[in-house]
Scaffold this active site. Structure first.
Site, short mmCIF file in Angstrom:
data_model
loop_
_atom_site.label_atom_id
_atom_site.label_comp_id
_atom_site.label_asym_id
_atom_site.label_seq_id
_atom_site.Cartn_x
_atom_site.Cartn_y
_atom_site.Cartn_z
N HIS A 1 0.87 -1.19 0.00
CA HIS A 1 0.00 0.00 0.00
C HIS A 1 0.90 1.22 0.00
O HIS A 1 1.33 1.70 1.05
CB HIS A 1 -0.91 -0.05 1.24
CG HIS A 1 -1.90 1.07 1.32
ND1 HIS A 1 -3.07 0.98 2.04
CD2 HIS A 1 -1.91 2.32 0.78
CE1 HIS A 1 -3.74 2.10 1.95
NE2 HIS A 1 -3.06 2.95 1.20
N HIS B 1 1.42 4.84 -2.41
CA HIS B 1 1.05 5.71 -3.54
C HIS B 1 2.33 6.37 -4.04
O HIS B 1 2.99 7.08 -3.27
CB HIS B 1 0.07 6.79 -3.09
CG HIS B 1 -1.19 6.23 -2.49
ND1 HIS B 1 -2.35 6.07 -3.21
CD2 HIS B 1 -1.46 5.77 -1.24
CE1 HIS B 1 -3.29 5.54 -2.43
NE2 HIS B 1 -2.77 5.35 -1.22
N HIS C 1 -9.49 1.18 -1.28
CA HIS C 1 -9.44 1.82 0.03
C HIS C 1 -10.86 1.78 0.60
O HIS C 1 -11.82 2.18 -0.08
CB HIS C 1 -9.02 3.28 -0.10
CG HIS C 1 -7.56 3.50 -0.33
ND1 HIS C 1 -6.86 2.92 -1.36
CD2 HIS C 1 -6.66 4.26 0.35
CE1 HIS C 1 -5.60 3.31 -1.30
NE2 HIS C 1 -5.44 4.13 -0.27
N GLU D 1 -11.14 3.52 6.02
CA GLU D 1 -10.07 4.39 6.55
C GLU D 1 -10.79 5.46 7.37
O GLU D 1 -10.67 5.52 8.59
CB GLU D 1 -9.27 4.99 5.39
CG GLU D 1 -8.17 5.97 5.82
CD GLU D 1 -7.47 6.66 4.64
OE1 GLU D 1 -8.01 6.63 3.51
OE2 GLU D 1 -6.38 7.24 4.87
N ASP E 1 1.88 3.96 2.86
CA ASP E 1 0.88 4.83 2.26
C ASP E 1 1.51 5.99 1.47
O ASP E 1 1.69 5.88 0.26
CB ASP E 1 -0.09 5.35 3.33
CG ASP E 1 -1.48 5.70 2.81
OD1 ASP E 1 -1.76 5.42 1.64
OD2 ASP E 1 -2.29 6.24 3.59
N ASP E 2 1.82 7.09 2.14
CA ASP E 2 2.41 8.28 1.49
C ASP E 2 3.60 8.75 2.34
O ASP E 2 3.52 9.78 3.03
CB ASP E 2 1.36 9.40 1.41
CG ASP E 2 0.14 8.95 0.63
OD1 ASP E 2 0.20 8.88 -0.60
OD2 ASP E 2 -0.89 8.63 1.29
N1 ADE Z 1 -4.40 8.82 -1.78
C1 ADE Z 1 -3.18 8.87 -1.27
N2 ADE Z 1 -3.20 8.48 0.01
C2 ADE Z 1 -4.48 8.16 0.31
C3 ADE Z 1 -5.14 7.70 1.45
N3 ADE Z 1 -4.50 7.47 2.60
N4 ADE Z 1 -6.47 7.49 1.39
C4 ADE Z 1 -7.13 7.73 0.27
N5 ADE Z 1 -6.55 8.18 -0.85
C5 ADE Z 1 -5.24 8.38 -0.84
ZN ZN Z 2 -3.61 4.81 0.57
#
Ligand code: ADE
Ligand code: ZN
Length: 337
Positions: free
Chosen positions: A15, A17, A195, A198, A276-277
């Site tokens: 996971h 991005h 997703h 969350e 994630d990011d």
């Molecule tokens: N795009 C990038 N990170 C995300 C996240 N945590 N939830 C939804 N969309 C995303």
């Molecule tokens: Zn994500």
């Protein structure tokens, strides 16, 4: 488990991005290279802006950052920088999300995006021995019609894209909005993920499973509010790709100590750890593992289980999952037992 061992064990990341790996330094150098004006005055001010109150407040900054990506070389540089970082943390296999609509809506051709990313994946396989799959995510705040147009582009590159996912603003955009386009993607042979849970309710997780037919749920932490869903996830072992530092940064949990990852594990769900990011949330995969190990007092066998689940939940062929299990079990055996 000591921190060095967490760093050394071969790991997966499922996971991630790619646009979320854009470090402020690279953002600034690409802005300069492409003559783009950033809304941030300096690197320091950029980092100060990474103070989020929820998912949407993050997405607003994240989409602004992505504006610096224009040419194939930019997508290559972004992706190769992540893969170098991943390899340095002993990630041996990664399944990377990309959001083409973020770029095609600005006039960037689909080919520019995928060619840049794919060249980096090839180079990283050759030079860093890290394997990668690509998962194209539809932006759920846009229409299903726009997702259909994106799927048409993806079909031309099906040899380079293993799956289709769903991301962006969750609340108000349930998985069912994308029922028809996911059906078409599955018929074309793509694997699917989404997703869900969350910020959104357990109902969105049910929809992702029952209406979209996904193989994995990204995040899914709100499943704990629904006992039937917990039982279902335990029985089916549908994996959850959990992102601890992200969840704290976006205020899904107030602190890492309050994260429910250990509860999910105790309930027998197939939980994996991911970043994630990472450029926005203060840590890559190893930092996520260290944060939960310390914050939730995880035992050695719980950390091992999370790493094992990462291989089990991946889209790797079974024989490669076995090879990797063997590699990391060998590495861990003397320390753990
Ligand atoms: N795009 C990038 N990170 C995300 C996240 N945590 N939830 C939804 N969309 C995303
Ligand atoms: Zn994500």
């Amino acid at each position: 488990m000591n921190n060095n061992l967490i760093q050394e064990i071969p790991k997966t990341e499922l996971h991630l991005h790619i646009e979320g790996t854009l470090e402020p330094e690279l953002m600034f150098s690409l802005a300069q290279r492409n003559h783009i004006k950033l809304p941030f005055a300096s690197l320091e001010k950029t980092k100060e802006a990474y103070n989020f109150s929820n998912l949407q407040s993050f997405l607003d900054v994240y989409y602004q950052g992505a504006n610096v990506l224009i040419n194939e070389q930019d997508f290559f540089d972004l992706t190769f920088a992540y893969l170098q970082k991943a390899a340095s943390q002993n990630i041996v296999h990664t399944e990377i999300f990309f959001d083409p609509q973020t770029h095609t809506d600005r006039g960037i051709p689909f080919a520019t995006i995928i060619n840049g990313i794919n060249q980096a994946l090839i180079k990283a396989k050759e030079e860093l021995n890290i394997s990668s799959y690509l998962i194209l995510c539809f932006l759920r705040h846009l229409s299903e019609e726009s997702a259909f147009q994106t799927l048409e582009e993806a079909l031309k590159y099906q040899d380079q894209i293993i799956g289709i996912g769903l991301d962006s603003s969750e609340l108000g955009h349930p998985p069912s909005k994308f029922k028809n386009v996911f059906k078409k993607a599955k018929e074309a042979g793509f694997l699917t993920v989404a997703h869900a849970g969350e910020e959104g309710p357990p109902e969105y997780i049910w929809e992702a499973i029952n209406i979209l037919g996904v193989s994995r749920i990204d995040h899914g932490v709100r499943c704990l509010e629904d006992q039937k869903l917990i039982d279902y996830l335990r029985e089916t072992q549908i994996p959850l790709t959990v992102c601890p530092l992200s969840n704290v940064k976006l205020k899904v949990f107030n602190s890492i100590q309050e994260h429910n990852l250990k509860k999910l594990l105790d309930l027998g769900l197939c939980v994996t750890v991911n970043s994630d990011d990472p450029a926005y949330f203060g840590g890559y995969l190893v930092e996520n593992f260290l944060a939960i190990k310390d914050g939730l007092n995880l035992t050695d066998s719980e950390v091992k289980k999370l790493v094992e689940n990462g291989f089990k939940a991946s889209f790797l062929p079974e024989e490669l999952k076995l090879v990797n299990f063997f590699r990391f079990t060998q590495l861990l055996t003397p320390q753990l037992f």
